[in-house]
Scaffold this motif. Structure first.
Motif, PDB file in Angstrom:
ATOM      1  N   ALA A  78     -83.397  17.873  -2.802  1.00 11.50           N
ATOM      2  CA  ALA A  78     -82.854  18.598  -1.828  1.00 11.50           C
ATOM      3  C   ALA A  78     -82.476  20.120  -1.993  1.00 11.50           C
ATOM      4  O   ALA A  78     -82.823  20.447  -3.256  1.00 11.50           O
ATOM      5  CB  ALA A  78     -81.579  17.886  -1.325  1.00 11.50           C
ATOM      6  N   ALA A  79     -82.344  20.752  -1.072  1.00 10.34           N
ATOM      7  CA  ALA A  79     -82.054  22.394  -1.367  1.00 10.34           C
ATOM      8  C   ALA A  79     -80.944  22.742  -2.567  1.00 10.34           C
ATOM      9  O   ALA A  79     -81.261  23.580  -3.345  1.00 10.34           O
ATOM     10  CB  ALA A  79     -81.991  23.231  -0.105  1.00 10.34           C
ATOM     11  N   ASP A  80     -79.857  21.838  -2.415  1.00 11.46           N
ATOM     12  CA  ASP A  80     -78.398  22.017  -3.091  1.00 11.46           C
ATOM     13  C   ASP A  80     -78.582  21.028  -4.423  1.00 11.46           C
ATOM     14  O   ASP A  80     -77.651  21.266  -5.208  1.00 11.46           O
ATOM     15  CB  ASP A  80     -77.612  22.223  -2.217  1.00 11.46           C
ATOM     16  N   ARG A  81     -79.182  19.980  -4.360  1.00 15.38           N
ATOM     17  CA  ARG A  81     -79.008  19.013  -5.382  1.00 15.38           C
ATOM     18  C   ARG A  81     -80.394  18.026  -5.480  1.00 15.38           C
ATOM     19  O   ARG A  81     -81.129  18.332  -4.486  1.00 15.38           O
ATOM     20  CB  ARG A  81     -78.028  18.168  -5.241  1.00 15.38           C
ATOM     21  N   THR A  82     -80.287  17.278  -6.488  1.00 17.21           N
ATOM     22  CA  THR A  82     -81.358  16.198  -6.450  1.00 17.21           C
ATOM     23  C   THR A  82     -80.501  14.749  -6.531  1.00 17.21           C
ATOM     24  O   THR A  82     -79.676  14.656  -7.703  1.00 17.21           O
ATOM     25  CB  THR A  82     -82.429  16.428  -7.893  1.00 17.21           C
ATOM     26  N   VAL A  83     -81.010  13.870  -5.733  1.00 17.40           N
ATOM     27  CA  VAL A  83     -80.382  12.718  -5.752  1.00 17.40           C
ATOM     28  C   VAL A  83     -81.318  11.578  -6.560  1.00 17.40           C
ATOM     29  O   VAL A  83     -82.604  11.626  -6.122  1.00 17.40           O
ATOM     30  CB  VAL A  83     -80.196  12.155  -4.502  1.00 17.40           C
ATOM     31  N   VAL A  84     -80.818  11.165  -7.682  1.00 21.95           N
ATOM     32  CA  VAL A  84     -81.703  10.147  -8.507  1.00 21.95           C
ATOM     33  C   VAL A  84     -81.105   8.724  -8.331  1.00 21.95           C
ATOM     34  O   VAL A  84     -79.802   8.713  -8.597  1.00 21.95           O
ATOM     35  CB  VAL A  84     -81.871  10.478  -9.777  1.00 21.95           C
ATOM     36  N   TYR A  85     -81.876   7.880  -8.093  1.00 20.60           N
ATOM     37  CA  TYR A  85     -81.334   6.332  -8.030  1.00 20.60           C
ATOM     38  C   TYR A  85     -82.024   5.742  -9.119  1.00 20.60           C
ATOM     39  O   TYR A  85     -83.093   5.989  -9.524  1.00 20.60           O
ATOM     40  CB  TYR A  85     -81.843   5.500  -6.942  1.00 20.60           C
ATOM     41  N   SER A  86     -81.196   4.960 -10.148  1.00 19.68           N
ATOM     42  CA  SER A  86     -81.704   4.199 -11.042  1.00 19.68           C
ATOM     43  C   SER A  86     -81.528   2.795 -10.627  1.00 19.68           C
ATOM     44  O   SER A  86     -80.333   2.521 -10.200  1.00 19.68           O
ATOM     45  CB  SER A  86     -80.826   4.585 -12.261  1.00 19.68           C
ATOM     46  N   ILE A  87     -82.647   1.853 -10.734  1.00 21.71           N
ATOM     47  CA  ILE A  87     -82.778   0.915 -10.142  1.00 21.71           C
ATOM     48  C   ILE A  87     -83.115  -0.471 -11.261  1.00 21.71           C
ATOM     49  O   ILE A  87     -84.177   0.148 -11.883  1.00 21.71           O
ATOM     50  CB  ILE A  87     -83.530   0.597  -8.679  1.00 21.71           C
ATOM     51  N   GLY A  88     -82.459  -1.589 -11.324  1.00 24.28           N
ATOM     52  CA  GLY A  88     -82.789  -2.538 -12.307  1.00 24.28           C
ATOM     53  C   GLY A  88     -81.871  -3.499 -12.447  1.00 24.28           C
ATOM     54  O   GLY A  88     -81.360  -3.899 -11.227  1.00 24.28           O
ATOM     55  N   THR A  89     -81.954  -4.066 -13.546  1.00 24.73           N
ATOM     56  CA  THR A  89     -81.260  -5.223 -13.789  1.00 24.73           C
ATOM     57  C   THR A  89     -80.350  -5.210 -14.845  1.00 24.73           C
ATOM     58  O   THR A  89     -80.386  -4.441 -15.807  1.00 24.73           O
ATOM     59  CB  THR A  89     -81.732  -6.566 -13.718  1.00 24.73           C
ATOM     60  N   LEU A  90     -78.951  -5.824 -14.872  1.00 31.89           N
ATOM     61  CA  LEU A  90     -78.158  -5.671 -16.257  1.00 31.89           C
ATOM     62  C   LEU A  90     -78.493  -7.252 -17.025  1.00 31.89           C
ATOM     63  O   LEU A  90     -78.710  -8.116 -16.428  1.00 31.89           O
ATOM     64  CB  LEU A  90     -76.631  -5.937 -15.519  1.00 31.89           C
TER      65      LEU A  90
END
Length: 136
Positions: A78-90
């Motif tokens: 985005a203009a003011d930030r980057t959103v990062v999703y980490s997806i997986g399993t524990l």
């Protein structure tokens, strides 16, 4: 934030991966080097922390040990930030030594100018603790 987090400033996914790897050691002080001043971590159950030692202390009571199998990273700039999703399993062991795997997680990060400014954590652990039949 010291220079550890700054070395990967151009790649939010690397910053998030490095934060998560430090968290899994666990080394909450190293993990904190990837966070901006004033960062908020909202952990499962709505618990809020300002340092990775908060979630580390919760995990120390919830598990004998726990690690993340990071399956993918979804990135939304985005203009003011980057959103990062980490997806997986524990995977790991419950306090009684029983192993587990396949416990789904999603971590959402906001990264601004090379530092994590916000983190939200969700996983299946609470459900699995309430109903051991769900454990894998």
């Amino acid at each position: 934030m010291d220079t550890v987090g700054k070395q990967n400033e151009s790649d939010p996914t690397t910053i998030v991966r490095d934060y998560l790897e430090a968290s899994m050691v666990p080394d909450p002080d190293r993990a904190a080097t990837f966070m901006a001043q004033g960062c908020t971590i909202t952990f499962t159950g709505g618990r809020e922390f300002d340092h990775p030692s908060g979630p580390t202390s919760i995990n120390a009571t919830r598990y004998r040990w726990v690690k993340k199998r990071m399956e993918r990273f979804d990135v939304a700039p985005a203009a003011d930030r980057t959103v990062v999703y980490s997806i997986g399993t524990l995977y790991g062991e419950w306090p009684d030594g029983t192993p587990f795997a396949g416990n789904r997680y999603v971590d959402r990060f906001e990264v601004v100018e090379g530092a994590i400014t916000k983190m939200d954590v969700w996983n299946d652990s609470a459900e699995w603790i309430l109903d051991p039949a769900l454990r894998r």
